[in-house]
Design an enzyme around this catalytic site. Sequence first.
Site, mmCIF file in Angstrom:
data_model
loop_
_atom_site.group_PDB
_atom_site.id
_atom_site.type_symbol
_atom_site.label_atom_id
_atom_site.label_comp_id
_atom_site.label_asym_id
_atom_site.label_seq_id
_atom_site.Cartn_x
_atom_site.Cartn_y
_atom_site.Cartn_z
ATOM 1 N N GLU A 1 14.996 0.512 -3.615
ATOM 2 C CA GLU A 1 14.242 -0.976 -4.316
ATOM 3 C C GLU A 1 14.489 -0.624 -5.882
ATOM 4 O OE1 GLU A 1 9.915 -1.931 -2.624
ATOM 5 O OE2 GLU A 1 9.794 -1.098 -4.075
ATOM 6 N N HIS B 1 -4.078 5.761 -9.161
ATOM 7 C CA HIS B 1 -4.136 4.798 -8.543
ATOM 8 C C HIS B 1 -5.567 3.993 -8.307
ATOM 9 C CE1 HIS B 1 -0.070 5.195 -7.473
ATOM 10 N NE2 HIS B 1 -0.629 6.303 -6.691
ATOM 11 N N LYS C 1 1.394 -4.916 5.697
ATOM 12 C CA LYS C 1 2.897 -5.236 4.952
ATOM 13 C C LYS C 1 3.708 -6.363 5.118
ATOM 14 C CE LYS C 1 1.421 -1.919 2.028
ATOM 15 N NZ LYS C 1 0.902 -1.856 0.515
ATOM 16 N N ARG D 1 -11.225 -9.932 -0.844
ATOM 17 C CA ARG D 1 -12.878 -9.802 -0.714
ATOM 18 C C ARG D 1 -12.755 -9.853 -2.376
ATOM 19 N NH1 ARG D 1 -11.465 -5.017 -3.556
ATOM 20 N NH2 ARG D 1 -9.325 -4.058 -3.088
#
Lengths: 504, 189
Positions: A200, A235, A116, A292
């Site tokens: 954030e 999710h 990340k 991918r």
Amino acid sequence: MFRKILVANRGEIAVRVIRACRELGIPSAAVYSDADRAALHVLMADEAYSVGTAAAAESYLNISKILEVAKCCGADAIHPGYGFLSENAKFAQACAGAGIKFIGPSAASMEMMGSKTRARQEMEKAGVPFVPGTSRALESVQQAKEIAAKIGYPVMLKAAAGGGGKGMRLVHTAEALQPSLEAAQSEAQRAFGDGEVYLEKAILNPRHIEMQVLADEHGNAVYLGERECSIQRRHQKVLEEAPSLLVGPEMRRRMGEVAVRAAKASDYWNAGTVEFLVDAEKNFYFLEMNTRLQVEHPVTELVTGLDLVHLQIRIAAGEELPFRQEDIVIRGHAIECRIYAEDADNNFFPSPGKIETLLSPAGPGIRLDNGVYAGWTVPIDYDPLLAKLIAYGQDRQQAISRLARALPEYFVAGIKTNLGLFRRILADKSFQSGEIDTGYLERLLKIETDGEDRKGTADVAAMAAAVFTVLESRVTASNNGTGVAGAGPATSSWKRAARTEGLM
Amino acid sequence: MPLPCAGQVWDGRGALLQWNFEMIYNVAIDGTVFRLDLDLDRETGSWRCLLDGREVQIDAVLAQPDVLSIVIAGRAYQIRRERLASDVRIWVGDQSYAAEVSDSRSLRSRKARADSGKGPRPLVAPMPGKVVRFLVGVNSPVEAGQGVVVVEAMKMQNEIKSPKKGTVLKLAVAEGAAVNAGDVLAIVE
């Protein structure tokens, strides 16, 4: 081109890749675990090799065993599908070391995107937008207030070491910032042993939109348009479509160019997907890059007319992209439903087991990427994805009506599936008008359904149930010579017992 | 003249006197019970069907295991059956119903036991109608499944059969009497 491709996966994606190999005239080799000897991908491949026990770690994740099989059978390339080893840089490295081509990006690109912090550093350098905020821990309440004032409320406080929602606080006002920050810090300290919290901009009810990219090994990269993946449950994507109703040509170009920049910044090649969060004002922010093929790649294939697996194989074989960006045209609309073996009435618990009956939809605009068959037992060991039902239409309306037509043709008995969920989504007004975000499905599921409108054909069901019984008792009668009108194998033993008593 | 088949009684001049439905079921669909009287002519594949005593024109073919094509007065349905550990579900289009089929004789006899223990069992009228005649008299011995009384409903004569081997204890109604569904017609011990 390759002599033989080993498909290091199972289920519908293994079948998908095997089909592409056959279309390209390349022999395919399947691998299977003990639980998958009779799986569809084994039936369809040219060759098949056992790689271990049912536990994925002992079979589909067993790098040394898979490479050994590849070498023994003479495969010179491996397609990893999605999941399992597809984003494992060590595996890509090991393939290279064994002289076998990994059909995907380089290990270095995968490693960079897998971290990340490194990904963020490189992406920011390349001008890829991130959700505004601090990427490092807050030093004081004062600093937090200054940053929050600059980016605007609401803001989200997140534990640096976090995950699973722990140490997270949504803050709407400056007054609430200090108590929320202290609470988040102490929660993070307790949960992770690390009280660091960053801040954030909060994106409320964002959309999840991703951009397909394709790059060859000669420095050429293109984007193939976006996929709208906002319909998720915990999710997990459930229904995806292309294009997104939110994204027009101009926004598509901007998102696509950012995605291509992200790919180039990581020396990316082969197929990849850049995921974005999109807010109500159509601002988009980098989330991550999936290195991918995606589960939902068929919707992009249908609206671009391209075959992504063919292209993956050609790129891996060293070919240049056969088209340029200006050749890519998005035409029509495609929607994919992920058909899972799960019990929608029981909190979507997985529902493995034997498939007794399978009726598959077909006809205009319908594509079924399927990995199962009637008589096969869906094992408990893996992801419960059975198949993907994809509809294509000249526009979104037609794609929806084709899906709505195909769903009742689809029937799976023996195990529970989420087919009923798609009927609900397609019938929902908000879905039809495209008002969806990542919170959409949870909201829809909270609405109680009324069972009353379903009573229209109860009499038909009653006649059918009795007719089934008669037709089966006829078989029984001719088989065992008794003329008793039994209810056939459908009845439970207590019912049979009751009948026997009744005839005494 | 049509060939006679099981359950039909002809008068010798080509007139159908009565029709005894071979199979009678009580079908619970999401808890609502429907009574189905069915006959299948095994030669021609043609059906006769009464739904709660009302004649319905049906045609049915098993397309594959658990998949039935049923045409009801011209309306075509593809029926799918799902057999779960807990229950049986019948799918009509995208609607599904919990279905439980019980042999009406079995249900009657269970009801009889619940009502009066092990001893005498009543024969009840399955639908509203008129008692045409008794086929046996009081104190006659009867076999299980032997016809005891004929009830006419919807211009159709139905033979009500004995639930057990025994003796007719009582004829509870007179010939020609109008009866309601569930009325006791006779008692067999």
